[in-house]
Scaffold this active site. Structure first.
Site, PDB file in Angstrom:
ATOM      1  N   SER A 106     -22.793   8.838 -49.236  1.00 28.31           N
ATOM      2  CA  SER A 106     -22.011   8.496 -50.434  1.00 28.31           C
ATOM      3  C   SER A 106     -21.605   7.033 -50.533  1.00 28.31           C
ATOM      4  O   SER A 106     -21.027   6.642 -51.553  1.00 28.31           O
ATOM      5  CB  SER A 106     -20.767   9.376 -50.507  1.00 28.31           C
ATOM      6  OG  SER A 106     -21.096  10.654 -51.007  1.00 28.31           O
ATOM      7  N   LYS A 109     -22.625   5.309 -53.697  1.00 25.48           N
ATOM      8  CA  LYS A 109     -21.866   5.328 -54.955  1.00 25.48           C
ATOM      9  C   LYS A 109     -21.376   3.945 -55.362  1.00 25.48           C
ATOM     10  O   LYS A 109     -21.056   3.723 -56.540  1.00 25.48           O
ATOM     11  CB  LYS A 109     -20.697   6.299 -54.854  1.00 25.48           C
ATOM     12  CG  LYS A 109     -21.107   7.769 -54.825  1.00 25.48           C
ATOM     13  CD  LYS A 109     -19.892   8.675 -54.803  1.00 25.48           C
ATOM     14  CE  LYS A 109     -20.278  10.147 -54.924  1.00 25.48           C
ATOM     15  NZ  LYS A 109     -20.953  10.681 -53.714  1.00 25.48           N
ATOM     16  N   SER A 293     -15.010  10.494 -54.063  1.00 28.39           N
ATOM     17  CA  SER A 293     -16.440  10.693 -53.789  1.00 28.39           C
ATOM     18  C   SER A 293     -17.000  11.807 -54.674  1.00 28.39           C
ATOM     19  O   SER A 293     -17.625  12.763 -54.214  1.00 28.39           O
ATOM     20  CB  SER A 293     -16.687  11.017 -52.315  1.00 28.39           C
ATOM     21  OG  SER A 293     -18.038  10.727 -51.974  1.00 28.39           O
TER      22      SER A 293
END
Length: 476
Positions: A106, A109, A293
Site C-alpha cells: 500500500s 497509494k 489505506s
C-alpha cells in the site's frame, strides 16, 4: 539537566505540524549534495519550512548507515531495500537497492494520491438519480424508471448521520430529493455502474481479499464500499452496484415511494436528473485514503484519473494514467509495473527511490496541492494504520514523529514517509522488506524508523594522533 536536543526537536515537530496544516511547507536551495533522482533541486530562494533550521546539521551517510545497520539487519526483515534522503537538499543518506523495483504493497497509494492531486484536487464525485417516464407518459408520471448513476464515489453512505468530517454523500439525501421532486411511485429502479469498465478484480489479487473485507470488487456505483452496513467489517458484497441499487430502492419504499423491479443497466439517453449528491473534494478523499489505506478509494481515483487522460476506466487504464502522470512530474518510474493502483496486487513493482521522490515532490514548493500527500500520512502511535504502533520502548522515539504510509501483503512489509531527526532535519525514507506480515515485521520496520528518528548522525570525529602516534582525546 534537560538536554537541549529534545527540546529543540519538540519545537521543530510542533512547527512542522503547524506548517503542514497551514499549507506553508516549502524548501530552500540545494547545498550541492546529490539530489534524489527525479526530484530536482529546490527552487532558489524559496522559504524554508518554518521552525526547521536549514543550517541544522545534515546527517552523514556513513553515520546513518552505521546507525541503521542493526535494525535493518534484523533477520525477520529478510534483507530489506532502504532509501533515505534529506528532504531539503535531496542528498542521499542511505541507498540499499533503492533503484531496484520491489513489491510496494500500500505504499503505492502515494502514487495514485499524487496523480489525483495534480489532476483534480477540488473535484467532487457525483452520484445522480435520473428519471425516465413510462412509455407514453410525460413529466414525472407514476410508473417511470429511476436510474441510480454511480460517479465513482465508494464513500456514498447509508448512514443516517449528518455532519462530521468529512461530510460524506448520503443515500438519504438522494431519497429526500426524489420525494421533493414529486415522484410518488416507480416501476423500476436501475443501477448504472457503466462509468468504470473491465474486470472488477486485478491480476495479483488474492481470492480472499473480498471475503476478508479488504476491498470490494471495483465498481463506479458502491454504497459504503460494498459493506453490509456503514463501518461494518467482514465480507464485501460481490456485486456492490446491485447492493447499492437494492438499498436505494428499499429506502425509497420506506419513504413512501413504491418500487417495482430492481435491476442494473445503463441509463437511457434523455433521462432527466432529479437528484444528486457530491462527495467531499478529492483532496479530502486522498487524505482519507492515505490515512486509512482505503483500497476502494485508491482504485476509484485511479480510474477517474484515467478518464481525465482519455484512457479506459479500468485497471490497465488506471495503472497507465498514474504512471504517466507521475512521470510527467519528473519522478523516476523506471521499472514501475502496475496491475492496480491500490497496491493490493502481489505483482506490482516500484523502486524505493520512486516512493521517496513522490514524497519529495510534496515537500518542495512548486506544487502546493501535493502537500495533502504529507498531511494524509498516518502519524506513528496516533492515527490511521500507525495508530496502534510505536508503543514499545524500542519504537517510542518515533511516536508522534514518524508519518508514513504502511504496506503489508503476504510477500512484503513496507513503510515510506517522513520524520524529523534529533537535529531538526526533515528526512524522507522508504523501507521495503520481502517478508510476510507474521514474525514481527511491522515492529522491526518501526524499530528502523525509530532509530532514524533518533539520529543526529554527524560524521564521526577522526582520532587525532599524538607525537608518538598514540590517539589523543579530541578537544571539545
Amino acid at each position: 539537566m534537560t538536554s537541549a536536543a529534545p527540546v529543540a526537536r519538540i519545537g521543530a515537530l510542533t512547527a512542522l505540524a503547524g506548517a503542514l496544516l497551514a499549507g506553508s511547507l516549502s524548501a530552500g536551495g540545494a547545498t550541492g549534495g546529490p539530489v534524489a533522482p527525479g526530484a530536482g533541486p529546490a527552487r532558489a530562494g524559496a522559504a524554508v519550512l518554518a521552525g526547521l533550521d536549514p543550517a541544522a546539521p545534515t546527517p552523514q551517510p556513513a553515520a546513518v548507515a552505521a546507525r541503521l545497520a542493526g535494525p535493518l539487519g534484523d533477520p525477520v526483515l529478510a534483507g530489506p531495500a532502504a532509501f533515505v534522503v534529506d528532504a531539503l537538499t535531496g542528498r542521499v543518506l542511505l541507498d540499499n537497492r533503492a533503484r531496484t523495483p520491489a513489491v510496494p504493497a500500500s505504499t503505492l497509494k502515494t502514487a495514485v494520491a499524487t496523480a489525483a492531486l495534480v489532476t483534480f484536487p477540488d473535484t467532487r464525485l457525483r452520484t445522480s438519480v435520473l428519471y425516465s417516464p413510462p412509455p407514453g407518459g410525460t413529466g414525472l408520471a407514476p410508473g417511470g424508471t429511476l436510474w441510480l448513476v454511480g460517479g465513482g464515489d465508494p464513500t456514498l453512505t447509508a448512514s443516517p448521520e449528518t455532519g462530521g468530517y468529512p461530510a460524506l454523500a448520503r443515500l438519504a439525501d438522494l431519497v429526500a430529493q426524489v420525494k421533493a421532486a414529486g415522484i410518488i411511485s416507480v416501476a423500476r429502479v436501475v443501477g448504472d455502474a457503466s462509468l468504470f469498465v473491465g474486470p472488477d478484480r486485478a491480476p495479483g489479487w488474492r481470492d480472499n481479499y473480498v471475503t476478508d473485507g479488504d476491498v470490494a470488487p471495483v465498481s463506479a456505483l458502491e454504497l459504503d464500499a460494498g459493506r453490509s452496513a456503514p463501518g461494518a467489517e467482514g465480507p464485501r458484497n460481490p456485486i456492490p452496484a446491485a447492493a447499492a441499487t437494492a438499498a436505494f430502492a428499499g429506502a425509497l419504499a420506506a419513504a413512501g415511494i413504491p418500487v417495482g423491479a430492481v435491476d442494473l443497466g445503463r441509463a437511457e439517453a434523455g433521462a432527466r436528473r432529479v437528484a444528486a449528491v457530491d462527495s467531499p473534494p478529492v483532496r479530502v478523499l486522498v487524505e482519507r485514503m492515505l490515512t486509512e489505506s482505503d483500497n476502494d478509494l485508491a482504485e476509484s481515483l485511479g480510474r477517474l484519473v484515467a478518464l481525465r487522460r482519455g484512457l479506459p476506466a479500468s485497471f490497465a487504464g488506471a495503472a497507465r494514467a498514474v504512471t504517466d502522470t507521475v512521470t510527467e512530474l519528473g519522478i523516476p518510474t523506471t521499472g514501475m509495473a502496475l496491475n492496480d493502483v491500490s497496491g493490493l496486487s502481489t505483482t506490482d513493482l516500484i523502486a524505493p527511490a520512486t516512493l521517496v521522490a513522490l514524497l519529495r515532490a510534496a515537500v518542495i514548493p512548486t506544487r502546493p496541492a501535493l502537500r495533502t500527500v504529507l498531511t494524509g500520512l498516518p502519524v506513528a502511535g496516533f492515527s490511521g494504520t500507525l495508530n496502534d504502533r510505536y508503543a514499545t520502548a524500542d519504537t517510542a522515539p518515533g511516536a508522534g514523529d514518524v508519518r508514513a504510509k504502511t504496506g503489508t501483503l503476504r510477500n512484503v512489509s513496507s513503510l515510506a514517509g517522513q520524520l524529523v531527526d534529533a537535529d531538526g532535519r526533515l528526512l524522507l525514507f522508504a523501507f521495503l522488506s520481502p517478508a510476510e506480515e507474521g514474525g514481527g515485521t511491522k515492529a522491526a520496520l518501526d524499530r528502523v524508523a525509530a532509530a532514524l528518528a533518533g539520529c543526529g548522525c554527524p560524521a564521526p570525529a577522526p582520532a587525532a594522533q599524538g607525537a608518538q602516534g598514540a590517539p589523543t582525546v579530541p578537544t571539545r
